[in-house]
Enzyme design. Structure first.
Site, short mmCIF file in Angstrom:
data_model
loop_
_atom_site.label_atom_id
_atom_site.label_comp_id
_atom_site.label_asym_id
_atom_site.label_seq_id
_atom_site.Cartn_x
_atom_site.Cartn_y
_atom_site.Cartn_z
N LYS A 138 6.25 -35.16 -39.53
CA LYS A 138 6.79 -34.63 -40.79
C LYS A 138 7.24 -33.20 -40.56
CE LYS A 138 4.85 -36.91 -44.83
NZ LYS A 138 3.86 -36.88 -45.90
N GLU A 150 -4.32 -47.35 -56.46
CA GLU A 150 -4.72 -47.09 -57.85
C GLU A 150 -5.62 -48.18 -58.41
OE1 GLU A 150 -0.83 -45.01 -57.02
OE2 GLU A 150 -1.57 -47.06 -56.73
N ARG A 155 -0.29 -48.68 -62.57
CA ARG A 155 -0.54 -49.60 -61.47
C ARG A 155 -1.97 -50.14 -61.48
NH1 ARG A 155 2.18 -47.38 -56.06
NH2 ARG A 155 3.13 -49.43 -56.04
#
Length: 621
Positions: free
Chosen positions: A284, A370, A398
């Site tokens: 990243k 979640e 979710r």
């Protein structure tokens, strides 16, 4: 903002992936360098998601070079990393408008481009959608290919595993690229793996399902390297075993920043039969040192100067509601050793960094999961712990079944700190917290609170924490008002609102942080104003008083009008047969596009002037 394309001679020639495919493969490293430089230059001037895109430059170039997009389908999971994809697919010159009102959408968006196969914003949807597209392409019979790119973080969600399980079972031709930006591969092992990947994806080994493992067993240098370092053994053997047990042909890990190596491997894999996984290792923030060192800080950035070591410090402001929650969490943990706090991979966003450092034994990051987060909280609550779930409004969607089935039906004392409620702003339709009051209000056993300021926020968290049933405190993205904070043992009476202002004819019932705008409107209209505080249970006694002394009742909320707090007031008035004129002000029945919070509130008529206009128009009808 204009960018001088003369600085990017190759990139300037690419208005679509077709132009990219007309360039020789030897030029791809130069194109990748120009693309990385263009992304850095553009985002530093406009703001936006940053580190993820820097990590997928070479992969983006390789995929559009090998595949015949948009005929072939390319799906980016979440889409934080799709800025390079937007640049190569005809949106280069609009990139500076990204996340701004009427500008480019922050994520891949079907309405924006034929190259954006799936509109996204939430994690871990790519494999399911790609499998559906693969089956549809097979029925179509035109040899259309499908590729899904998913990060190692998104791979932690149950939905990704459900899709992998199904894909391996039905054995369709598709490629999943696992973009692993956590794994570090030393140079020599990386080079060997790149060579192996080309061998394994080539025609020589097509059809050998156990290819990776056989080769690993038969090449002494790799065995020796692997035995020298346990992480290399894990990196090369464990993923292959795991994915192959699910029915996938696994290749990798390979260097995700070697564009020509990627092109060679992906070209070979394009024609392999059955479900394929290519595991690539990337970094990243690749190519920009500060972002490589701190990819979390550089995940999404304001405007900044790339030549300076740090991002610009924001001007001192009042604390955000996320920080107010984090402050409460630490204060409560000091007195309650049974407090446990759960986040689905949103530690920074939910203001939990200090808590996680000070109370590591009471802090649980369950990754992007979640559903698991909610039911995990149920188990903790049954076991006698005081569970707090910190979750964004749009992510709580979710875990809805778990909220009903595992928390509410069993009436468990779990406190939900629902962040980013209402209009969120630049992330657009997938992230607006427009629906939480509507989908929570219909669930029995729930107590739902909407604070008007940071004092009320902590009072409500105190109150919810002491309840022996499920409770929700929903608060917005943004800063508080400067209200003084309460003591940790102060609570408020359940289901009671407060009168703020006495006026005539019109009564404004404000839910949550809309109170500031509602107050200004009330003064302009000489209206009464109440801070309702509770969406469930409603303060019916207060509503009765207001209907007796006012001609018009106005409900104001930062939630969908359909099924929201105003609907609760309507239902109560109807049940009582009360004759009074009611207007509900909130988010209309539409998905709300991206723009700043201020711009969106103004456009929807949720600012002071919008509220005044809506009320006056209603009265004049």
């Amino acid at each position: 903002m204009t960018t001088n394309l003369a600085d990017y001679p190759l990139l300037a020639q690419i208005d679509s992936p077709k132009d990219l495919r007309n360039i020789s493969q030897e030029q791809l490293p130069r194109i990748s360098n120009e693309l990385r430089s263009y992304l850095l230059n553009s985002v530093s001037k406009s703001s936006g998601h940053f580190a993820s895109g820097l990590g997928t430059i070479e992969l983006t170039v390789a995929l559009h070079y090998v595949y015949n997009t948009p005929f072939d389908h390319l799906i980016w999971d979440v889409g934080h990393q799709a800025y390079p994809h937007k640049i190569l697919t005809g949106r280069r010159d609009q990139l500076h408008t990204i996340r701004q009102k009427d500008g480019l959408h922050p994520f891949p968006w079907r309405e924006e481009s034929e190259y954006d196969t799936l509109s996204v914003g939430h994690s871990s949807t790519s494999i399911s959608a790609a499998l559906g597209l693969t089956v549809a392409a097979e029925k179509e019979g035109k040899d259309r290919k499908t590729v899904a790119v998913i990060g190692d973080g998104a791979m932690t969600a149950g939905m990704a595993f459900e899709a992998l399980n199904h894909a391996g079972d039905i054995n369709k031709d598709m490629l999943i690229i696992l973009n692993d930006n956590e794994m570090s591969i030393s140079e020599n092992v990386g080079a060997l793996n790149n060579h192996l990947a080309k061998l394994l994806s080539g025609s020589l080994y097509t059809g050998i399902r156990e290819g990776s493992k056989r080769l690993l067993n038969n090449i002494p240098p790799i065995k020796e390297l692997a035995s020298r370092a346990e992480e290399h053994l894990k990196g090369m053997v464990v993923p292959s075993t795991f994915f192959e047990e699910l029915g996938f042909n696994y290749i990798g890990p390979i260097d995700g920043h070697d564009v020509n190596g990627l092109v060679d491997t992906i070209k070979n894999m394009r024609n392999l039969k059955g479900p394929q996984i290519l595991h690539i290792a990337t970094k990243k923030g690749k190519g920009y040192h500060a972002a490589e060192q701190d990819p979390i800080k550089y995940h999404a950035v304001p405007k900044f100067n790339p030549s300076e070591a740090n991002l610009p410090k924001s001007k001192p402001t009042l604390p955000t509601y996320s920080q107010i929650f984090g402050d409460w969490l630490c204060k409560m943990a000091e007195v309650d050793k049974k407090l446990v706090a759960i986040t689905p991979a949103m530690r920074e966003g939910s203001g939990m960094v200090e808590f996680s450092q000070r109370f590591p034994e009471q802090y649980y990051d369950v990754a992007i999961a979640e559903q698991h987060a909610v039911t995990y909280a149920a188990g903790l609550a049954i076991g006698g712990q005081n569970a707090v779930v910190a979750i964004y409004s749009s992510f709580l969607q979710r875990g809805y079944d778990q909220l009903i089935h595992d928390i509410a039906i069993q009436n468990l004392p779990v406190l939900f700190a629902v962040d980013r409620a209402g209009i969120v702003g630049a992330d657009g339709a997938t992230h607006q917290g427009s629906f939480d009051l509507s989908f929570l209000r219909c669930i029995p056993n729930m107590t739902i609170m909407a604070p008007a300021n940071e004092r009320e926020c902590q009072l409500m968290l105190n109150t919810g924490h002491q309840l022996s049933s499920p409770a929700v405190v929903r608060y917005p993205r943004g800063n508080g008002t400067g209200a003084p904070l309460p003591n940790i043992d102060e609570t408020i009476e359940i289901g009671k609102g407060i009168k703020i202002r006495q006026g005539e004819k019109i009564a404004l019932l404000s839910f949550g942080t809309m109170l500031g705008e509602a107050h200004k409107a009330a003064e302009d209209l000489n209206a009464s104003l109440v801070d309702m505080r509770f969406v469930k249970p409603l303060d019916n006694q207060l509503i009765d008083e207001l209907t007796k002394t006012h001609q018009y009742i106005v409900t104001i909320e930062d939630n969908a009008i359909a099924g929201g707090a105003g609907s609760a007031v309507n239902e109560y008035l109807l049940s009582q047969g009360t004759q009074v004129k009611v207007i509900n002000i909130g988010i209309p029945d539409q998905f709300v596009k991206h723009g700043t919070q201020q711009e969106v509130h103004q456009e929807l008529g949720l600012d002071t002037q919008g509220i005044i206009t809506k009320i006056n128009e209603f009265i004049q009808r």
